[in-house]
Design an enzyme around this catalytic site. Structure first.
Site, short mmCIF file in Angstrom:
data_model
loop_
_atom_site.label_atom_id
_atom_site.label_comp_id
_atom_site.label_asym_id
_atom_site.label_seq_id
_atom_site.Cartn_x
_atom_site.Cartn_y
_atom_site.Cartn_z
N THR A 1 0.81 -1.21 0.00
CA THR A 1 0.00 0.00 0.00
C THR A 1 0.84 1.25 0.00
OG1 THR A 1 -1.71 -1.05 1.25
CG2 THR A 1 -1.54 1.27 1.56
N ASP B 1 -4.12 4.62 -1.49
CA ASP B 1 -4.41 4.06 -2.81
C ASP B 1 -5.49 3.01 -2.63
OD1 ASP B 1 -2.63 1.16 -3.38
OD2 ASP B 1 -2.56 2.23 -1.48
N ARG C 1 -5.39 -0.53 -3.99
CA ARG C 1 -5.11 -1.88 -4.51
C ARG C 1 -4.85 -2.84 -3.36
NH1 ARG C 1 -0.33 -2.79 -8.79
NH2 ARG C 1 -1.87 -1.89 -10.17
N LYS D 1 -9.33 1.76 1.96
CA LYS D 1 -8.34 1.61 3.03
C LYS D 1 -8.47 2.65 4.11
CE LYS D 1 -5.18 -0.44 -0.15
NZ LYS D 1 -3.88 -0.52 -0.75
N GLY E 1 -0.87 -3.35 5.50
CA GLY E 1 -0.49 -4.63 6.09
C GLY E 1 -1.50 -5.68 5.69
N SER F 1 4.16 -0.20 1.57
CA SER F 1 5.31 -0.49 0.71
C SER F 1 5.69 0.72 -0.13
CB SER F 1 4.98 -1.68 -0.19
OG SER F 1 3.79 -1.43 -0.90
N ASP G 1 5.57 1.93 -7.11
CA ASP G 1 5.56 0.75 -6.24
C ASP G 1 4.58 -0.25 -6.82
OD1 ASP G 1 4.02 -0.09 -3.18
OD2 ASP G 1 5.90 -0.89 -3.96
N SER H 1 1.10 -0.89 -4.89
CA SER H 1 0.05 0.13 -4.81
C SER H 1 -0.44 0.42 -6.21
CB SER H 1 0.59 1.43 -4.22
OG SER H 1 1.47 1.18 -3.19
#
Lengths: 288, 142
Positions: free
Chosen positions: A44, A60, A62, A76, A90, A172, A209, A212
Site C-alpha cells: 500500500t 491508494d 489496490r 483503506k 499490512g 510499501s 511501487d 500500490s
C-alpha cells in the site's frame, strides 16, 4: 474420552489448537513444491498530513494476494469515530478487524464519558492492543482526526510503537510518498494545497511501487466536517493510457479490430438447419 | 484497560514455566481428564503467543491490584477481590453457559470489546462437556 477432558470452562479469543497441525502441513506442502495460500495484504501507500484547519488522509486502492491484484478498488480509509479516521496497511483482515474493534470501543467509551472521543485515546487503545499481540497482528496504521485540542496525526506500527508527527507515510510505497512530502511540506498549508500534496504523494507511490495502484482516496477532516472523497482521482482507468503532464488529453487504447472486407471471401455456402418444436411448456414467474 | 506497567509490579506476575502437566490426585498424569500425555506438546508452545495469552488476564489483574495496593492501601484490593469472589459464584451449572454479568460489570468488561467477544464465543462452541463428569469435577467428588 474427548468430552471427559472438557472440564475447564472455555474462554473466547484466539485458539492455538491448530498451530502445530498447520506447521506440519506447511512442511509437507513445501516438500512437494506447492505453496500454501497467502493472506491478502494491502501492499500500500497511505499517508497523512496536518494542515491549518485539520487533517488530510490519503490512500491508494489496490489489495494484493502474493503477486496477484485481489481487489482493484478496496477502501483503506476506515471509520473510527465521526471525527477520527484511520488508514490501514499490512494484512487486510487485520487492519479491518482492528479498526472495527477500536471503533466499537471508542463508541462505548464516548457514550460513557458523553464527550467526543480524542485521537490520543484511539492511539493508546490501538498501541496497547497491538503490543499485546507482539506484532503477529500485521496492521500498520495512520490515524488522524480533529478533537477538542486540535488536529492530531499518529502513525502506528504492527509491534505497537507510535509516532506523533505533522506528516506520515506507511506501506510499501511509503518511501516514494515520503520523498514527495519531504520536498514540498510546509507548515500551516491551505486545504487545497494539502489535498494536492497528498494526491501527489499517493500518485508517487502508485506509479513507483508494485504493491500500490488504481485510484486515490482522500479524507479531509476539519472541526465539524469530514469530506470522504472516494475516489478523489482515478489515476489508473482501465482502457485509457495514462496521462503524462505534457500531453493535453488522455488517448484511448488503439482499436485492433479489422474492417469488414479486409479478408477476401472465396466461396460462401448456406446450410439451413430444420428445427421442429418438440415440446412447449409455460412456467409462471412468481412476482410477489 | 491497561495501567502503567511498572517494573516493580512484574515480580507478582505468574511465572511462565511451560504448558505444565495436568497432575491428578495422586501426583501422576491425569489421563481420565486431560487425555494421553505427549512430551512434545508440553515442552514447547505451538505458537509464540500461546503462553502469554493464557496468562494475560491473570497478569493484568495482579498488576492492577498491586498498583491499587500501593496507592490506596491493602484494603482496596482486598475489598475488590472479595466482590469478585462473590460475583463469580453467580453462575449456572458448569456445563451450561452463564453470562457472568455481575463479574463483567465489576471488571469493567461491559464497556469494552476485544477478541474474546468476537472469536471463539463459548456459547457457540460445538463441544459440550458431559454434565455428570463436570458436576463431579466441580464438587470435588472426582
Amino acid at each position: 474420552m474427548a468430552t471427559l477432558s472438557v472440564c475447564q470452562p472455555q474462554l473466547g479469543g484466539f485458539s492455538f489448537e491448530n498451530c502445530k497441525r498447520n506447521a506440519v502441513l506447511e512442511a509437507e506442502v513445501t516438500k512437494l513444491g506447492c505453496n500454501i495460500p497467502s493472506a491478502r495484504k494491502t501492499g500500500t501507500t497511505i499517508c497523512g498530513v496536518v494542515f491549518k484547519d485539520g487533517i488530510v488522509l490519503g490512500a491508494d486502492t489496490r489489495a494484493t494476494e502474493g503477486m496477484i491484484v485481489a481487489d482493484k478498488n478496496c477502501s483503506k480509509i476506515h471509520y473510527i469515530s465521526p471525527n477520527i479516521y484511520c488508514c490501514g496497511a499490512g494484512t487486510a483482515a487485520d487492519t479491518e478487524m482492528t479498526t472495527q474493534i477500536i471503533s466499537s470501543n471508542l463508541e462505548l467509551h464516548s457514550l460513557s464519558t458523553s464527550r467526543l472521543p480524542r485521537v490520543a485515546t484511539a492511539n493508546r487503545m490501538l498501541k496497547q492492543m497491538l503490543f499485546r499481540y507482539q506484532g503477529h497482528i500485521g496492521a500498520a496504521l495512520v490515524l488522524g482526526g480533529v478533537d477538542c485540542n486540535g488536529p492530531h496525526l499518529y502513525s502506528i506500527y504492527p509491534h505497537g510503537s507510535t509516532d506523533k508527527l505533522p506528516y506520515v507515510t506507511m506501506g510499501s510505497g511509503s518511501l516514494a510518498a515520503m520523498a514527495v512530502f519531504e520536498d514540498r511540506y510546509k507548515q500551516d498549508m491551505e486545504e487545497e494545497d494539502a489535498k494536492r500534496l497528498v494526491r501527489d504523494a499517493i500518485a508517487a507511490g502508485i506509479f513507483n511501487d508494485l504493491g500500490s495502484g488504481s485510484n486515490i482516496d482522500l479524507c479531509v477532516i476539519t472541526k465539524g466536517r469530514v469530506d470522504y472523497l472516494r475516489p478523489h482521482d482515478m489515476a489508473n482507468k482501465k482502457g485509457v493510457r495514462c496521462v503524462y503532464e505534457h500531453e493535453a488529453l488522455p488517448h484511448q487504447t488503439g482499436n485492433y479490430k479489422y474492417k469488414q472486407g479486409t479478408t477476401g471471401v472465396l466461396t460462401k455456402s448456406v446450410i439451413k438447419l430444420d428445427l421442429e418444436v418438440v415440446e412447449e411448456t409455460v412456467q409462471t414467474m412468481d412476482t410477489s | 484497560m491497561n495501567t502503567r506497567g511498572l517494573r516493580s509490579q512484574l515480580k507478582d506476575s505468574v511465572p511462565v514455566t511451560g504448558m505444565g502437566q495436568q497432575v491428578g490426585a495422586y501426583g501422576v498424569q491425569d489421563t481420565l481428564r486431560s487425555g494421553f500425555s505427549s512430551v512434545k506438546n508440553e515442552l514447547l508452545p505451538s505458537h509464540a503467543l500461546e503462553l502469554s495469552e493464557k496468562n494475560f488476564q491473570l497478569n493484568q489483574d495482579k498488576m492492577n491490584f498491586s498498583n491499587l495496593r500501593n496507592i490506596q492501601g491493602l484494603h482496596a484490593p482486598r475489598k475488590l477481590q472479595m466482590e469478585y469472589r462473590a460475583a463469580r459464584q453467580i453462575q449456572r451449572l458448569p456445563f451450561l453457559q452463564s453470562s457472568h454479568l455481575a463479574l463483567d460489570t465489576l471488571k469493567g468488561n461491559d464497556e469494552s470489546i476485544s477478541f474474546e467477544d468476537i472469536l471463539n464465543d463459548p456459547s457457540q462452541s460445538e463441544m459440550v462437556g458431559e454434565p455428570h463428569i463436570m458436576m463431579e469435577y466441580k464438587l470435588g467428588l472426582m
